[in-house]
Design an enzyme around this catalytic site. Structure first.
Site, PDB file in Angstrom:
ATOM      1  N   ASP A   8     -34.622 -24.165 -46.516  1.00 27.35           N
ATOM      2  CA  ASP A   8     -34.689 -23.518 -47.836  1.00 27.35           C
ATOM      3  C   ASP A   8     -35.609 -22.297 -47.886  1.00 27.35           C
ATOM      4  O   ASP A   8     -36.827 -22.419 -47.760  1.00 27.35           O
ATOM      5  CB  ASP A   8     -35.169 -24.522 -48.876  1.00 27.35           C
ATOM      6  CG  ASP A   8     -34.301 -25.758 -48.983  1.00 27.35           C
ATOM      7  OD1 ASP A   8     -33.783 -26.029 -50.072  1.00 27.35           O
ATOM      8  OD2 ASP A   8     -34.151 -26.469 -47.960  1.00 27.35           O
ATOM      9  N   GLU A  39     -30.694 -21.024 -51.342  1.00 23.34           N
ATOM     10  CA  GLU A  39     -30.542 -21.341 -52.762  1.00 23.34           C
ATOM     11  C   GLU A  39     -31.809 -21.145 -53.586  1.00 23.34           C
ATOM     12  O   GLU A  39     -31.745 -21.155 -54.811  1.00 23.34           O
ATOM     13  CB  GLU A  39     -30.058 -22.779 -52.929  1.00 23.34           C
ATOM     14  CG  GLU A  39     -31.077 -23.816 -52.542  1.00 23.34           C
ATOM     15  CD  GLU A  39     -31.051 -25.023 -53.467  1.00 23.34           C
ATOM     16  OE1 GLU A  39     -30.237 -25.055 -54.387  1.00 23.34           O
ATOM     17  OE2 GLU A  39     -31.866 -25.913 -53.261  1.00 23.34           O
ATOM     18  N   ASN A  40     -32.950 -20.948 -52.939  1.00 23.83           N
ATOM     19  CA  ASN A  40     -34.208 -20.732 -53.666  1.00 23.83           C
ATOM     20  C   ASN A  40     -34.790 -19.346 -53.418  1.00 23.83           C
ATOM     21  O   ASN A  40     -35.973 -19.118 -53.662  1.00 23.83           O
ATOM     22  CB  ASN A  40     -35.251 -21.773 -53.263  1.00 23.83           C
ATOM     23  CG  ASN A  40     -34.860 -23.185 -53.616  1.00 23.83           C
ATOM     24  OD1 ASN A  40     -34.876 -24.070 -52.766  1.00 23.83           O
ATOM     25  ND2 ASN A  40     -34.516 -23.424 -54.869  1.00 23.83           N
ATOM     26  N   HIS A  68     -29.337 -25.580 -56.787  1.00 21.15           N
ATOM     27  CA  HIS A  68     -29.727 -24.453 -57.633  1.00 21.15           C
ATOM     28  C   HIS A  68     -28.740 -23.289 -57.526  1.00 21.15           C
ATOM     29  O   HIS A  68     -29.071 -22.156 -57.890  1.00 21.15           O
ATOM     30  CB  HIS A  68     -31.131 -23.968 -57.258  1.00 21.15           C
ATOM     31  CG  HIS A  68     -32.216 -24.935 -57.596  1.00 21.15           C
ATOM     32  ND1 HIS A  68     -32.596 -25.204 -58.891  1.00 21.15           N
ATOM     33  CD2 HIS A  68     -32.994 -25.720 -56.805  1.00 21.15           C
ATOM     34  CE1 HIS A  68     -33.563 -26.099 -58.891  1.00 21.15           C
ATOM     35  NE2 HIS A  68     -33.817 -26.437 -57.633  1.00 21.15           N
ATOM     36  N   HIS A 151     -27.612 -31.583 -48.440  1.00 20.54           N
ATOM     37  CA  HIS A 151     -28.674 -31.131 -49.337  1.00 20.54           C
ATOM     38  C   HIS A 151     -28.942 -32.280 -50.297  1.00 20.54           C
ATOM     39  O   HIS A 151     -28.225 -32.472 -51.288  1.00 20.54           O
ATOM     40  CB  HIS A 151     -28.197 -29.875 -50.079  1.00 20.54           C
ATOM     41  CG  HIS A 151     -29.291 -29.137 -50.783  1.00 20.54           C
ATOM     42  ND1 HIS A 151     -30.157 -28.292 -50.137  1.00 20.54           N
ATOM     43  CD2 HIS A 151     -29.652 -29.117 -52.087  1.00 20.54           C
ATOM     44  CE1 HIS A 151     -30.991 -27.765 -51.005  1.00 20.54           C
ATOM     45  NE2 HIS A 151     -30.718 -28.264 -52.211  1.00 20.54           N
ATOM     46  N   HIS A 176     -33.418 -29.582 -48.884  1.00 24.56           N
ATOM     47  CA  HIS A 176     -33.707 -29.871 -50.286  1.00 24.56           C
ATOM     48  C   HIS A 176     -35.135 -30.297 -50.552  1.00 24.56           C
ATOM     49  O   HIS A 176     -35.723 -29.864 -51.540  1.00 24.56           O
ATOM     50  CB  HIS A 176     -32.755 -30.918 -50.880  1.00 24.56           C
ATOM     51  CG  HIS A 176     -33.050 -31.251 -52.317  1.00 24.56           C
ATOM     52  ND1 HIS A 176     -32.919 -30.316 -53.336  1.00 24.56           N
ATOM     53  CD2 HIS A 176     -33.487 -32.382 -52.909  1.00 24.56           C
ATOM     54  CE1 HIS A 176     -33.252 -30.887 -54.489  1.00 24.56           C
ATOM     55  NE2 HIS A 176     -33.607 -32.131 -54.260  1.00 24.56           N
ATOM     56  N   HIS A 178     -37.897 -29.603 -48.964  1.00 23.14           N
ATOM     57  CA  HIS A 178     -38.873 -28.569 -48.587  1.00 23.14           C
ATOM     58  C   HIS A 178     -39.980 -29.094 -47.675  1.00 23.14           C
ATOM     59  O   HIS A 178     -40.924 -28.365 -47.382  1.00 23.14           O
ATOM     60  CB  HIS A 178     -39.501 -27.903 -49.818  1.00 23.14           C
ATOM     61  CG  HIS A 178     -38.558 -27.077 -50.616  1.00 23.14           C
ATOM     62  ND1 HIS A 178     -38.974 -26.032 -51.430  1.00 23.14           N
ATOM     63  CD2 HIS A 178     -37.215 -27.131 -50.756  1.00 23.14           C
ATOM     64  CE1 HIS A 178     -37.929 -25.484 -52.023  1.00 23.14           C
ATOM     65  NE2 HIS A 178     -36.847 -26.138 -51.624  1.00 23.14           N
TER      66      HIS A 178
END
Length: 258
Positions: A8, A39-40, A68, A151, A176, A178
């Site tokens: 991520d 996605e982040n 997200h 994820h 997901h 992190h």
């Protein structure tokens, strides 16, 4: 063959780490494919067109997304413009974007897709196991190996997916949470597995966010803005080596300072 899967990407620090390190890693490690979960990447939540373009130009062959996916306004209209970006495959079929990708390098075709877990997760999605099985079946003859990203929150769900796809996917890698897990392994039928690849971004943080704000929220429960942190920026990723038949022979987790 070698692939690098980047965990991520969080905010500008994560994007800068990718831009600084991916070209060097491609040259030094002889990487054939570089895929990143992005996605982040937009201020810690979601993605937009200019940021997707920048990450692809920085050396990523493809970008995957997670829960997200729709956080940034307008991305639902932009996503179709990007042939090397895929949204989670088990979202409703009516959602825009590609549910999977097929990347090719030196005659090797790599199928790439993401499934969202259903335990402790927000989005209402189709069964990730059924979706993974369906995509592998529908693409029979169109790929030589498969990278499946799960994820998900629950390590049990991620491990179950690894064993479910053992021998059918080149790698099953989790994202997901992190937080990287120390369980890189080759399963019985030569599928590479890791519960979570970890986060690319600021590690002087709580999951990439300013520590003071997060601690305060835990203490008093009051809503507040969680800004992306800035310190100790690292790229977290996992390298998988595999043969022409898509069978993994080695898996290695990386954590590199940017």
């Amino acid at each position: 063959m070698k692939l690098l899967f980047i965990g991520d990407i969080v905010g500008r620090p994560g994007r800068d780490a990718v831009a600084a390190l991916v070209p060097k890693l491609r040259a030094e490690r002889g990487l054939d494919f570089v895929i990143a979960n992005a996605e982040n990447c937009a201020a810690g939540a979601g993605i937009n067109g200019p940021l997707a373009k920048g990450l692809l130009e920085a050396g990523c062959d493809a970008l995957t997304l997670g829960d997200h996916v729709w956080d940034q306004k307008g991305w639902e209209h932009e996503i179709a413009q990007f042939e090397r970006v895929c949204r989670p495959a088990n979202l409703p079929a009516a959602c825009p974007g590609r549910p999977h990708l097929v990347l090719e390098k030196n005659g090797f075709r790599l199928l790439v897709f993401t499934v969202l877990g259903r335990n402790f997760m927000g989005p209402k999605v189709d069964c990730p196991f059924d979706t993974a099985e369906k995509l592998l079946a529908e693409n029979t003859g169109r790929f030589d190996g498969a990278l499946v990203e799960i994820h998900a929150e629950a390590t049990s769900e991620k491990q179950a997916m690894g064993w479910f796809l053992d021998g059918r996917a080149t790698a099953v890698l989790g994202t997901h949470t992190h937080v990287a897990t120390a369980d890189c392994s080759l399963l019985h039928r030569q599928t590479a597995f890791q519960c979570d690849v970890g986060m690319t971004g600021p590690h002087d943080s709580v999951l990439g966010r300013d520590t003071a704000a997060v601690i305060a929220r835990f203490r008093d429960g009051m809503p507040r803005r969680f800004e992306v942190a800035a310190g100790d920026v690292r790229l977290s990723g996992t390298i998988v080596e595999f043969d022409a038949a898509g069978r993994a022979s080695r898996i290695e987790w990386l954590s590199l300072s940017a």
